[in-house]
Write a protein that holds these residues in place. Structure first.
Motif, PDB file in Angstrom:
ATOM      1  N   LYS A 266      13.960 -72.685  85.888  1.00  0.00           N
ATOM      2  CA  LYS A 266      14.025 -71.229  85.951  1.00  0.00           C
ATOM      3  C   LYS A 266      13.179 -70.608  84.843  1.00  0.00           C
ATOM      4  O   LYS A 266      12.875 -71.227  83.818  1.00  0.00           O
ATOM      5  N   TRP A 267      12.802 -69.375  85.092  1.00  0.00           N
ATOM      6  CA  TRP A 267      11.965 -68.623  84.152  1.00  0.00           C
ATOM      7  C   TRP A 267      12.752 -68.304  82.881  1.00  0.00           C
ATOM      8  O   TRP A 267      13.886 -67.894  82.955  1.00  0.00           O
ATOM      9  N   PRO A 268      12.136 -68.475  81.686  1.00  0.00           N
ATOM     10  CA  PRO A 268      10.792 -68.993  81.420  1.00  0.00           C
ATOM     11  C   PRO A 268      10.833 -70.324  80.680  1.00  0.00           C
ATOM     12  O   PRO A 268      10.019 -70.565  79.790  1.00  0.00           O
ATOM     13  N   CYS A 269      11.801 -71.178  81.033  1.00  0.00           N
ATOM     14  CA  CYS A 269      12.060 -72.392  80.238  1.00  0.00           C
ATOM     15  C   CYS A 269      10.823 -73.279  80.112  1.00  0.00           C
ATOM     16  O   CYS A 269      10.399 -73.637  79.000  1.00  0.00           O
ATOM     17  N   THR A 270      10.229 -73.655  81.247  1.00  0.00           N
ATOM     18  CA  THR A 270       9.103 -74.592  81.195  1.00  0.00           C
ATOM     19  C   THR A 270       7.881 -73.962  80.517  1.00  0.00           C
ATOM     20  O   THR A 270       7.090 -74.671  79.889  1.00  0.00           O
ATOM     21  N   VAL A 271       7.740 -72.647  80.631  1.00  0.00           N
ATOM     22  CA  VAL A 271       6.610 -71.987  79.966  1.00  0.00           C
ATOM     23  C   VAL A 271       6.783 -72.035  78.451  1.00  0.00           C
ATOM     24  O   VAL A 271       5.829 -72.281  77.709  1.00  0.00           O
ATOM     25  N   VAL A 272       8.005 -71.795  77.980  1.00  0.00           N
ATOM     26  CA  VAL A 272       8.277 -71.881  76.540  1.00  0.00           C
ATOM     27  C   VAL A 272       7.968 -73.277  76.025  1.00  0.00           C
ATOM     28  O   VAL A 272       7.314 -73.453  74.982  1.00  0.00           O
ATOM     29  N   TRP A 273       8.418 -74.283  76.744  1.00  0.00           N
ATOM     30  CA  TRP A 273       8.150 -75.657  76.304  1.00  0.00           C
ATOM     31  C   TRP A 273       6.658 -75.970  76.355  1.00  0.00           C
ATOM     32  O   TRP A 273       6.135 -76.697  75.507  1.00  0.00           O
ATOM     33  N   GLY A 274       5.967 -75.442  77.361  1.00  0.00           N
ATOM     34  CA  GLY A 274       4.524 -75.643  77.418  1.00  0.00           C
ATOM     35  C   GLY A 274       3.805 -74.996  76.258  1.00  0.00           C
ATOM     36  O   GLY A 274       2.856 -75.564  75.695  1.00  0.00           O
ATOM     37  N   VAL A 275       4.250 -73.805  75.872  1.00  0.00           N
ATOM     38  CA  VAL A 275       3.656 -73.113  74.719  1.00  0.00           C
ATOM     39  C   VAL A 275       3.838 -73.948  73.456  1.00  0.00           C
ATOM     40  O   VAL A 275       2.894 -74.144  72.674  1.00  0.00           O
ATOM     41  N   VAL A 276       5.041 -74.450  73.248  1.00  0.00           N
ATOM     42  CA  VAL A 276       5.319 -75.237  72.045  1.00  0.00           C
ATOM     43  C   VAL A 276       4.545 -76.550  72.055  1.00  0.00           C
ATOM     44  O   VAL A 276       3.972 -76.966  71.031  1.00  0.00           O
ATOM     45  N   ALA A 277       4.492 -77.215  73.206  1.00  0.00           N
ATOM     46  CA  ALA A 277       3.747 -78.475  73.300  1.00  0.00           C
ATOM     47  C   ALA A 277       2.263 -78.238  73.051  1.00  0.00           C
ATOM     48  O   ALA A 277       1.620 -78.998  72.312  1.00  0.00           O
ATOM     49  N   GLY A 278       1.707 -77.195  73.644  1.00  0.00           N
ATOM     50  CA  GLY A 278       0.297 -76.901  73.419  1.00  0.00           C
ATOM     51  C   GLY A 278       0.006 -76.532  71.981  1.00  0.00           C
ATOM     52  O   GLY A 278      -1.016 -76.946  71.413  1.00  0.00           O
ATOM     53  N   TRP A 279       0.892 -75.747  71.383  1.00  0.00           N
ATOM     54  CA  TRP A 279       0.744 -75.386  69.966  1.00  0.00           C
ATOM     55  C   TRP A 279       0.734 -76.634  69.086  1.00  0.00           C
ATOM     56  O   TRP A 279      -0.091 -76.762  68.174  1.00  0.00           O
ATOM     57  N   THR A 280       1.637 -77.553  69.371  1.00  0.00           N
ATOM     58  CA  THR A 280       1.725 -78.777  68.561  1.00  0.00           C
ATOM     59  C   THR A 280       0.480 -79.631  68.722  1.00  0.00           C
ATOM     60  O   THR A 280      -0.089 -80.117  67.732  1.00  0.00           O
ATOM     61  N   VAL A 281       0.033 -79.821  69.964  1.00  0.00           N
ATOM     62  CA  VAL A 281      -1.159 -80.637  70.211  1.00  0.00           C
ATOM     63  C   VAL A 281      -2.382 -80.012  69.550  1.00  0.00           C
ATOM     64  O   VAL A 281      -3.198 -80.704  68.919  1.00  0.00           O
ATOM     65  N   GLY A 282      -2.516 -78.695  69.661  1.00  0.00           N
ATOM     66  CA  GLY A 282      -3.650 -78.029  69.044  1.00  0.00           C
ATOM     67  C   GLY A 282      -3.677 -78.197  67.538  1.00  0.00           C
ATOM     68  O   GLY A 282      -4.736 -78.434  66.940  1.00  0.00           O
ATOM     69  N   ARG A 283      -2.521 -78.076  66.906  1.00  0.00           N
ATOM     70  CA  ARG A 283      -2.454 -78.246  65.440  1.00  0.00           C
ATOM     71  C   ARG A 283      -2.723 -79.692  65.034  1.00  0.00           C
ATOM     72  O   ARG A 283      -3.394 -79.943  64.033  1.00  0.00           O
ATOM     73  N   VAL A 284      -2.199 -80.629  65.789  1.00  0.00           N
ATOM     74  CA  VAL A 284      -2.390 -82.044  65.434  1.00  0.00           C
ATOM     75  C   VAL A 284      -3.861 -82.439  65.548  1.00  0.00           C
ATOM     76  O   VAL A 284      -4.403 -83.138  64.687  1.00  0.00           O
ATOM     77  N   LEU A 285      -4.526 -81.977  66.599  1.00  0.00           N
ATOM     78  CA  LEU A 285      -5.915 -82.376  66.827  1.00  0.00           C
ATOM     79  C   LEU A 285      -6.881 -81.738  65.832  1.00  0.00           C
ATOM     80  O   LEU A 285      -7.810 -82.381  65.357  1.00  0.00           O
TER      81      LEU A 285
END
Length: 333
Positions: A266-285
């Motif tokens: 349901k909205w917006p659970c997966t979007v929130v997790w996607g934002v956090v995952a993308g933020w983490t990957v971007g910072r790590v790289l």
């Protein structure tokens, strides 16, 4: 380092050649005048040991916190996102105060820069920008405020810049981000979901834009580069986290369309997790120690513009040759 350029106006045209024949010529000066280049520098990480260690810890703690709160987010998205917004806002403000130079304490950009890291001497002090000479012979200094020691006790660091940046972050970006989410497919009905979309925009704003407000303030040139995705990737992971959050949020919406009938879809659970995952990957790289792409910018238009200019040059040359041939035939007749 490659730089992006945008066409501001059409090339200047001049008429020459035989009567009745138009030829188009573009001078190098007019070509330079019509190009807009990014001027922002990569955001440096403070040189203190505490800044480096906390930067690593912050990249790890934020996704762990969201993971621990995932069950609560599925059960009650609104209340959970309100509470998490307060925690993440304080965490991001602390990261800025400990790890980043505030706006006005470093050279955030210059009209004559060609890219690269901000220069620091062995003591950790930013090197003063050299004077530059314009074409008219006038001498000036690079754009930027007085440099202060980064990470030293004399920098006079306190919580005021972080607090002010936090206020800007929760008031300016959320509305445009909400509209962007609605345009990209966020639910308009039922209207009870609109507050969830606004809270999602607040989380994206805190993760992606608070550090930019802290380091660049309200500089028009810096935010122009943000809007055009022109900021260079930096060792502090700020711009990498912003780009990652935006891309991750877009990818995070994909599971919602799957016909699995799961509560977490349901909205917006997966979007929130996607934002956090993308933020983490971007910072790590892009952050230390990997530092992938540090100093480089996202290049979306330079190649296309070069190809367009070459195509226009070829087309103009062929057109001129046809007109010259027609003029010669008329003259012979």
């Amino acid at each position: 380092m490659s730089s992006l350029t945008h066409v501001l106006s059409h090339p200047s045209q001049s008429r020459s050649g035989p009567p009745g024949v138009q030829t188009t010529t573009t001078s190098s000066s007019s070509a330079q005048a019509r190009l807009l280049k990014p001027t922002t520098l990569p955001i440096p990480l403070l040189s203190s040991t505490l800044a480096k260690r906390y930067s690593y810890a912050h990249t790890f703690l934020v996704p762990v916190y969201y993971y621990l709160r995932s069950s609560a987010l599925v059960a009650d998205p609104f209340s959970t996102m309100v509470m998490d917004m307060l925690v993440i806002g304080l965490a991001q403000a602390l990261f800025c105060a400990v790890c980043l130079p505030s706006a006005g304490s470093w050279v955030s950009g210059t009209a004559t820069t060609t890219g690269g890291r901000i220069a620091l001497n062995q003591g950790g002090t930013a090197v003063k920008s050299p004077k530059t000479t314009t074409k008219s012979g006038a001498t000036g200094t690079a754009v930027g405020s007085m440099r202060k020691k980064l990470g030293g006790p004399s920098s006079g660091r306190d919580g005021a810049p972080a607090l002010f940046s936090l206020i800007l972050t929760i008031t300016l970006p959320p509305l445009p981000l909400t509209i962007m989410a609605l345009v990209l497919g966020a639910p308009l009905y039922p209207t009870s979901l609109l507050p969830h979309t606004l809270l999602l925009a607040l989380h994206v704003s805190l993760l992606g834009f608070l550090p930019i407000f802290y380091t660049h303030g309200v500089s028009s040139s810096a935010w122009r580069d943000v809007a055009a995705a022109w900021l260079p990737f930096d060792e502090s992971g700020v711009w990498g986290g912003t780009v990652g959050a935006m891309v991750g949020g877009w990818i995070g919406a994909v599971p919602m369309a799957l016909d699995w009938d799961r509560e977490w879809q349901k909205w917006p659970c997966t979007v929130v997790w996607g934002v956090v995952a993308g933020w983490t990957v971007g910072r790590v790289l892009t952050g230390t120690p990997l530092r992938m792409g540090v100093g480089r910018r996202i290049n979306l238009s330079e190649r296309e513009e070069k190809e367009m200019d070459e195509m226009m040059t070829v087309t103009t040359t062929e057109h001129e040759q046809e007109q010259l041939a027609q003029h010669g035939e008329k003259k012979n007749d």
